[in-house]
Design a protein around this motif. Structure first.
Motif, mmCIF file in Angstrom:
data_model
loop_
_atom_site.group_PDB
_atom_site.id
_atom_site.type_symbol
_atom_site.label_atom_id
_atom_site.label_comp_id
_atom_site.label_asym_id
_atom_site.label_seq_id
_atom_site.Cartn_x
_atom_site.Cartn_y
_atom_site.Cartn_z
ATOM 1 N N ILE A 8 17.221 18.222 2.955
ATOM 2 C CA ILE A 8 18.530 18.232 2.301
ATOM 3 C C ILE A 8 19.587 17.447 2.605
ATOM 4 O O ILE A 8 19.875 17.239 3.652
ATOM 5 C CB ILE A 8 18.999 19.979 2.497
ATOM 6 C CG1 ILE A 8 20.032 20.283 1.939
ATOM 7 C CG2 ILE A 8 19.330 20.065 4.249
ATOM 8 C CD1 ILE A 8 20.592 21.692 1.925
ATOM 9 N N ILE A 10 23.595 16.615 1.824
ATOM 10 C CA ILE A 10 24.724 17.168 1.437
ATOM 11 C C ILE A 10 25.871 16.186 1.535
ATOM 12 O O ILE A 10 25.937 15.117 2.452
ATOM 13 C CB ILE A 10 25.138 18.249 2.297
ATOM 14 C CG1 ILE A 10 24.099 19.212 2.524
ATOM 15 C CG2 ILE A 10 26.287 18.832 1.789
ATOM 16 C CD1 ILE A 10 24.037 20.138 3.648
ATOM 17 N N HIS A 51 16.242 17.546 -1.488
ATOM 18 C CA HIS A 51 17.157 18.461 -2.141
ATOM 19 C C HIS A 51 18.385 17.783 -1.746
ATOM 20 O O HIS A 51 18.826 17.810 -0.796
ATOM 21 C CB HIS A 51 16.908 19.957 -1.706
ATOM 22 C CG HIS A 51 15.692 20.294 -1.748
ATOM 23 N ND1 HIS A 51 15.178 21.256 -2.764
ATOM 24 C CD2 HIS A 51 14.370 20.082 -0.914
ATOM 25 C CE1 HIS A 51 13.903 21.556 -2.661
ATOM 26 N NE2 HIS A 51 13.513 21.012 -1.349
ATOM 27 N N GLU A 65 21.511 27.350 0.838
ATOM 28 C CA GLU A 65 20.462 26.557 0.451
ATOM 29 C C GLU A 65 19.785 25.934 1.859
ATOM 30 O O GLU A 65 18.661 25.916 1.974
ATOM 31 C CB GLU A 65 20.953 25.172 -0.174
ATOM 32 C CG GLU A 65 20.077 24.257 -0.648
ATOM 33 C CD GLU A 65 19.128 24.706 -1.566
ATOM 34 O OE1 GLU A 65 18.466 23.806 -2.102
ATOM 35 O OE2 GLU A 65 19.045 25.870 -2.110
ATOM 36 N N LEU A 66 20.614 25.750 2.688
ATOM 37 C CA LEU A 66 20.077 25.452 3.981
ATOM 38 C C LEU A 66 19.142 26.362 4.743
ATOM 39 O O LEU A 66 18.005 25.932 5.027
ATOM 40 C CB LEU A 66 21.310 24.804 4.978
ATOM 41 C CG LEU A 66 21.008 24.504 6.259
ATOM 42 C CD1 LEU A 66 20.125 23.284 6.428
ATOM 43 C CD2 LEU A 66 22.256 24.203 7.187
ATOM 44 N N LEU A 69 15.867 26.788 2.599
ATOM 45 C CA LEU A 69 14.946 25.601 3.085
ATOM 46 C C LEU A 69 14.321 25.540 4.393
ATOM 47 O O LEU A 69 13.084 25.582 4.547
ATOM 48 C CB LEU A 69 15.553 24.030 2.834
ATOM 49 C CG LEU A 69 15.698 23.817 1.249
ATOM 50 C CD1 LEU A 69 16.500 22.509 0.991
ATOM 51 C CD2 LEU A 69 14.397 23.680 0.651
ATOM 52 N N ILE A 79 18.193 17.038 7.679
ATOM 53 C CA ILE A 79 19.575 17.584 7.239
ATOM 54 C C ILE A 79 20.173 16.376 7.527
ATOM 55 O O ILE A 79 20.393 15.874 8.610
ATOM 56 C CB ILE A 79 20.034 18.832 7.954
ATOM 57 C CG1 ILE A 79 18.899 19.906 7.868
ATOM 58 C CG2 ILE A 79 21.384 19.210 7.411
ATOM 59 C CD1 ILE A 79 19.250 21.247 8.925
ATOM 60 N N ARG A 377 20.541 24.828 -6.849
ATOM 61 C CA ARG A 377 20.418 23.320 -6.989
ATOM 62 C C ARG A 377 21.369 23.132 -8.417
ATOM 63 O O ARG A 377 21.360 22.407 -9.013
ATOM 64 C CB ARG A 377 19.240 22.928 -7.160
ATOM 65 C CG ARG A 377 18.362 22.732 -6.102
ATOM 66 C CD ARG A 377 17.298 22.007 -5.779
ATOM 67 N NE ARG A 377 17.636 20.531 -5.712
ATOM 68 C CZ ARG A 377 16.622 19.542 -5.890
ATOM 69 N NH1 ARG A 377 15.323 19.962 -6.106
ATOM 70 N NH2 ARG A 377 17.086 18.135 -6.138
#
Length: 511
Positions: A8, A10, A51, A65-66, A69, A79, A377
């Motif tokens: 993920i 960010i 993602h 979302e974190l 997943l 991450i 998403r």
């Protein structure tokens, strides 16, 4: 459903609080990290595994979302965060989202303790955290006196490697609109250059000394890292500077060359239902070709672990329902394989070869092979080269309803749309309510746009149908705006929008 690996990424570059300066370099860093991870020659992640959350408005969305997943990843969890880091009055590190307020970071930001909690609860065997937190002005002074031991305590999770930029992260000059942050830029440069004399694959612990010395030589603050357990040896990327070895190769080069020659010699078939139906359910690797004014080009390399036919059928359906593209221009070639494709990854061998030849496939790593990844998403702003942006969904697609019955419930109409549309149509689970709404269809065949108008009018203003560049959503919500939406249907109102990234691609017809 559990998945082996997930990353993920960010990135937050825009902030509502005027006390938090915008960081354009964060957006560039986010894209650079995505390219690095999905490069077949470097890190080799598939686009489905990565993602991306670009400029998320709220910390709650990021946290959800974190956690989603983390709880389903069993292999490797990565991450990455780039943006502002804010320290609360208690000294806790908070990752700033778009609506984070500098005065209340613990209430409006994502406290790192929540990230730590997600790591603790995740069944992933390997966990990697890369934090590129940029600070400016007051925030730098706010961090004064916060010791490294506090970060050590918050990163003490078994099986985790944590790599962080220094507290005082150097800013890229605002005149350079394409540059990344110094930390991410140097990290990416090292991976792309490789390390001479190092092993064929590089762990983050191999990259760290070079990262630290390079930043120091440039007069930039030095990074920090922390390792627990044997995760320090996890192969993060290939070492492109590796000069060769006398060690054993699982696939000798002559076998790889033979495979590439045989695959390149396979005949091409039109991408049609008839051609695909003639295929047996067999695993293998395939190419999608597109005719162009110059010469045919390979646009996608893929594999089918169980059935090539199923994968090609999905691609045919997806291409058929998109704008600015003609499925008649496409063909495919394939090679059946008996090996365990998840181990050998033959498509990566093909991708590496095509990249080396200077003709990388256009659609790999740009969203073509993606499935619907869930509601979290939907708030992502797609980049200008994303498949969905270049080829948005066709709202003139014809849907046929069961004749002669032209009176249906909202639930029945939505189900028909979901079954026949060649793109995802996600519906909120309120089936009892949808069964109570009746709709009279003017005819047995309707284009998607007309069908959505009728459905929205019957449901009223409390529901909203949002057509995004790649899918359609129907939820009980009012006035919700999505960065990649092209049309909204709410009650009797229809609102057409064009995201900035879509202006060059054009907008689907209203049918």
């Amino acid at each position: 459903m559990e998945s082996d690996d997930a990353a993920i990424l960010i990135g937050v570059s825009q902030y509502r609080d005027p006390s938090l300066l915008d960081v354009p370099a964060a957006r560039n860093s986010l894209h650079a990290m995505h390219r690095l991870l999905t490069s077949p020659e470097l890190c080799g992640w598939s686009d489905d595994q990565v993602h991306v959350l670009e400029d998320p408005a709220g910390a709650t969305d990021v946290a959800l979302e974190l956690y989603r997943l983390a709880e389903k990843t069993t292999g490797t969890l990565l991450i990455y965060f780039v943006g502002h880091g804010v320290v609360s009055k208690s000294g806790a590190l908070c990752l700033a989202a778009g609506d984070t307020q500098l005065r209340y970071p613990d209430l409006t930001g994502l406290e790192y303790d929540k990230v730590r909690s997600a790591l603790l609860d995740s069944p992933a065997q390997v966990k990697l955290v890369i934090l590129d937190c940029c600070y400016s002005g007051r925030i730098i002074h706010g961090l004064a006196g916060v010791g490294e031991s506090q970060l050590v305590d918050s990163t003490d999770v078994r099986g985790v490697y944590t790599l962080t930029a220094a507290d005082q992260v150097a800013h890229v000059p605002p005149r350079d609109e394409t540059a990344s942050t110094s930390f991410t830029q140097v990290l990416c440069d090292i991976v792309r250059s490789g390390i001479p004399g190092a092993p064929p694959t590089l762990a983050l612990t191999d990259l760290y000394p070079k990262l630290k010395s390079t930043l120091k030589a440039c007069g930039l603050p030095e990074p920090n890292h922390r390792v627990t357990d044997t995760v320090e040896s996890y192969p993060f990327c290939r070492n492109v500077a590796y000069a060769g070895s006398t060690g054993f190769r699982l696939l000798p080069q002559e076998h790889v060359d033979h495979f590439l020659r045989i695959f390149a010699a396979q005949p091409r078939h039109d991408l049609t239902t008839e051609s695909i139906e003639r295929l047996e359910d067999w695993p293998g690797v395939y190419l999608l070709h597109r005719e162009s004014s110059d010469a045919p080009e390979i646009v996608y390399v893929g594999r089918g672990d169980r059935s090539i036919a199923v994968r090609l059928g999905q691609h045919l359906r997806k291409i058929s329902g998109r704008c600015h593209i003609d499925v008649r221009d496409f063909s495919f070639s394939y090679l059946k394989l008996d090996d365990d494709l998840s181990v050998l990854s033959p498509e990566l061998l093909v991708l590496q070869h095509l990249h080396a030849q200077g003709c990388p496939p256009l659609w790999n790593n740009t969203g073509f092979g993606n499935n619907d990844a869930g509601r979290m998403r939907d708030s992502i702003q797609r980049s200008g080269d994303h498949f969905d942006v270049l080829h948005p969904i066709d709202l003139s697609w014809l849907v046929r309803f069961d004749a002669p019955v032209l009176k249906v419930t909202a639930h029945e109409m939505a189900a028909q749309l979901r079954a026949q549309l060649p793109y995802a149509f996600r519906i909120e689970r309120r089936e009892a309510e949808l069964d109570e709404v009746g709709i009279t269809l003017p005819e047995s065949s309707l284009c998607a746009d007309r069908a959505f108008r009728l459905l929205a009018a019957a449901l009223g203003d409390s529901w909203q149908i949002s057509a995004l560049v790649g899918q359609v959503l129907m939820y009980r919500e009012r006035g919700k705006r999505y960065p990649s939406a092209i049309r909204y249907y709410a009650g009797t109102r229809t609102i057409t929008e064009m995201p900035e990234v879509c202006k060059t691609a054009g907008l689907p017809d209203e049918g």
